[in-house]
Enzyme design. Structure first.
Site, mmCIF file in Angstrom:
data_model
loop_
_atom_site.group_PDB
_atom_site.id
_atom_site.type_symbol
_atom_site.label_atom_id
_atom_site.label_comp_id
_atom_site.label_asym_id
_atom_site.label_seq_id
_atom_site.Cartn_x
_atom_site.Cartn_y
_atom_site.Cartn_z
ATOM 1 N N LYS A 195 0.953 -1.101 0.103
ATOM 2 C CA LYS A 195 0.052 -0.103 -0.116
ATOM 3 C C LYS A 195 0.690 1.246 0.151
ATOM 4 C CE LYS A 195 -4.318 -1.748 0.423
ATOM 5 N NZ LYS A 195 -4.176 -3.123 1.314
ATOM 6 N N GLU A 238 -9.549 6.016 3.149
ATOM 7 C CA GLU A 238 -10.452 4.797 3.939
ATOM 8 C C GLU A 238 -9.610 3.575 3.936
ATOM 9 O OE1 GLU A 238 -9.822 5.378 0.569
ATOM 10 O OE2 GLU A 238 -9.174 3.141 0.238
ATOM 11 N N SER A 262 1.713 -9.720 -1.131
ATOM 12 C CA SER A 262 1.326 -8.556 -0.914
ATOM 13 C C SER A 262 1.580 -7.927 0.640
ATOM 14 C CB SER A 262 -0.289 -8.300 -1.242
ATOM 15 O OG SER A 262 -0.806 -8.943 -0.509
HETATM 16 C C1 LIG Z 1 -5.042 -4.227 1.273
HETATM 17 C C2 LIG Z 1 -4.531 -5.339 1.179
HETATM 18 C C3 LIG Z 1 -4.748 -5.935 -0.025
HETATM 19 C C4 LIG Z 1 -6.020 -5.846 -0.983
HETATM 20 O O1 LIG Z 1 -5.882 -4.716 -1.635
HETATM 21 P P1 LIG Z 1 -5.567 -4.582 -3.052
HETATM 22 O O2 LIG Z 1 -5.974 -3.126 -3.480
HETATM 23 O O3 LIG Z 1 -6.533 -5.470 -4.138
HETATM 24 O O4 LIG Z 1 -4.036 -4.864 -3.339
HETATM 25 C C5 LIG Z 1 -4.245 -7.272 -0.408
HETATM 26 N N1 LIG Z 1 -2.918 -7.799 0.556
HETATM 27 C C6 LIG Z 1 -2.731 -6.886 1.668
HETATM 28 C C7 LIG Z 1 -1.681 -7.307 2.226
HETATM 29 C C8 LIG Z 1 -3.378 -5.552 1.701
HETATM 30 O O5 LIG Z 1 -2.956 -4.896 2.970
#
Ligand SMILES: *Cc1c(COP(=O)(O)O)cnc(C)c1O
Length: 394
Positions: A90, A112, A378
């Site tokens: 993020k 948000e 992610s």
């Molecule tokens: C917020 C988040 C997501 C989902 O958000 P995307 O916009 O689809 O990437 C996925 N993995 C993690 C670790 C997150 O914090």
């Protein structure tokens, strides 16, 4: 024709655009008129990349997961976004948007958040740049992502509870948009995914595209190739997936796998599997696929992971789905939790539960053998310890 390039009006195929109340027009018009030139300015680029390097810790490693590779008979690399400062991808976007907000002369930031990762990443860059910060978060998410709420407060942000609807991400987004409408002049809204009215999906995708930019360079070094056979990412709104796909989307040799949250099961009534259940409609300012009733009421989503608990997907992903360019697969809560434990045991990495969904899909793909695969890791699981503990099967 490009899958990843947005049209002048902000469309990917049939999806996208800016369906916004009259009162948001000036904000969106200002952003649209300026974002491309600001992002293309060499001074901006230098500042953005310097922060990514020295503050975020980029490039993140591309890690060869040997035990996982052996298990599936493939070469599986993990793009380690979990090692970014604040624990997920993020921050790539919030660093970019705070620099943009400064150049637009904004003094205050709203955002948000679902899992709290975007809230933390936003509060972090606001602290860095001395900007006032208000984060909207669903009441349910405040309860299940407590450590992130406290992190935001420590960083000096105000956390406001969204108490309508399912009290999760979509409701927090509604509240943030309402706030922006009543404070248009001095405030920039940092949207945390590739959702919202044009130009947000394109802008956020570009800020996240550093992920695939690095993957190309790293695969070249490690494998002598310029693209993998397959990239896998989980999709909430779709920002980590957009960043992972960005430089591969127009190369049909690369299989794009998108993993959605099936919650308790696609047909259980407690799901967030948008492409399986969704129909075209307008959500948070763009035309996309969303889960809704026949008369257009947004259906309350469910996922064990707060970051995937969203009834829509970004318009880019709606287009990848509708055009058949992306392969969309849904993973249930229980399957994701198990995959998270497996990754912890096999590679020594405890993933965010959102991310665990991307790993669970390895058991559902039958053409993995011999492939070079990149999974976008992610985020890390620190914020999810309570959920892992409550689930308890480890
Ligand atoms: C917020 C988040 C997501 C989902 O958000 P995307 O916009 O689809 O990437 C996925 N993995 C993690 C670790 C997150 O914090």
């Amino acid at each position: 024709m490009s899958y990843i390039k947005v049209s002048e009006k902000g469309f990917y195929g049939d999806f996208g655009g800016a369906y916004i109340p009259e009162m948001l027009h000036p904000n969106i018009a200002e952003l649209k008129a300026n974002y491309e030139s600001i992002m293309a300015d060499p001074v901006f680029e230098e500042e953005y990349h310097a922060l990514l390097r020295d503050f975020v810790g980029r490039p993140t490693p591309l890690y060869l997961a040997e035990r996982l590779s052996e298990k599936y008979g493939a070469t599986i690399y993990l793009k380690r976004e979990d090692l970014c400062h604040t624990g997920a991808h993020k921050v790539n976007n919030t660093v970019g948007q705070i620099l943009l907000a400064q150049r637009l002369g904004k003094k205050k930031i709203i955002a948000e958040t679902g899992a709290g990762q975007h809230g933390v990443a936003t509060a972090t860059v606001c602290a860095l740049k001395g900007m006032e910060c208000i984060i909207y978060m669903g009441e349910v998410d405040i309860a299940r992502q407590r450590p992130n709420v406290e992190r935001m407060k420590i960083l000096g942000a105000e956390v406001r509870a969204a108490t309508s609807g399912s009290k999760t991400l979509k409701d927090a987004t509604n509240e943030a948009m309402r706030h922006w409408i009543s404070h248009p002049e001095d405030t920039h809204y940092i949207i945390g995914s590739v959702v919202g009215p044009h130009p947000y999906p394109d802008m956020v995708a570009r800020f996240q595209s550093v992920i695939s930019e690095e993957i190309i360079r790293q695969l070249q070094e490690k494998e002598g190739i310029n693209h993998p056979d397959m990239v896998i990412a989980c999709v909430g709104g779709g920002s980590n997936a957009a960043g992972t796909y960005y430089h591969f989307a127009d190369n049909e040799k690369v299989d794009l796998i998108a993993v959605e949250a099936a919650g308790m099961g696609i047909t259980s009534g407690k799901s967030a599997a948008t492409t399986a259940l969704g129909t075209p409609g307008i959500l948070h300012g763009s035309k996309t696929l969303l889960m809704q009733t026949k008369d257009g009421q947004v259906t309350e989503p469910h996922s064990i992971s707060a970051g995937l608990d969203y009834p829509g997907i970004g318009p880019l992903h709606a287009h990848l789905f509708a055009s058949g360019r992306g392969r969309f697969i849904a993973v249930e809560d229980e399957e994701a939790m198990k995959a998270g434990i497996d990754l912890s045991r096999m590679e020594g990495i405890i993933p965010a539960i959102e991310t665990s969904h991307a790993f669970a899909v390895l058991d559902k793909i039958d053409d993995l053998k011999g492939k070079k695969v990149v999974i976008n890791l992610s985020g890390r699981g620190d914020k999810d310890l309570d959920t892992y503990i409550k689930w308890g099967k480890y």
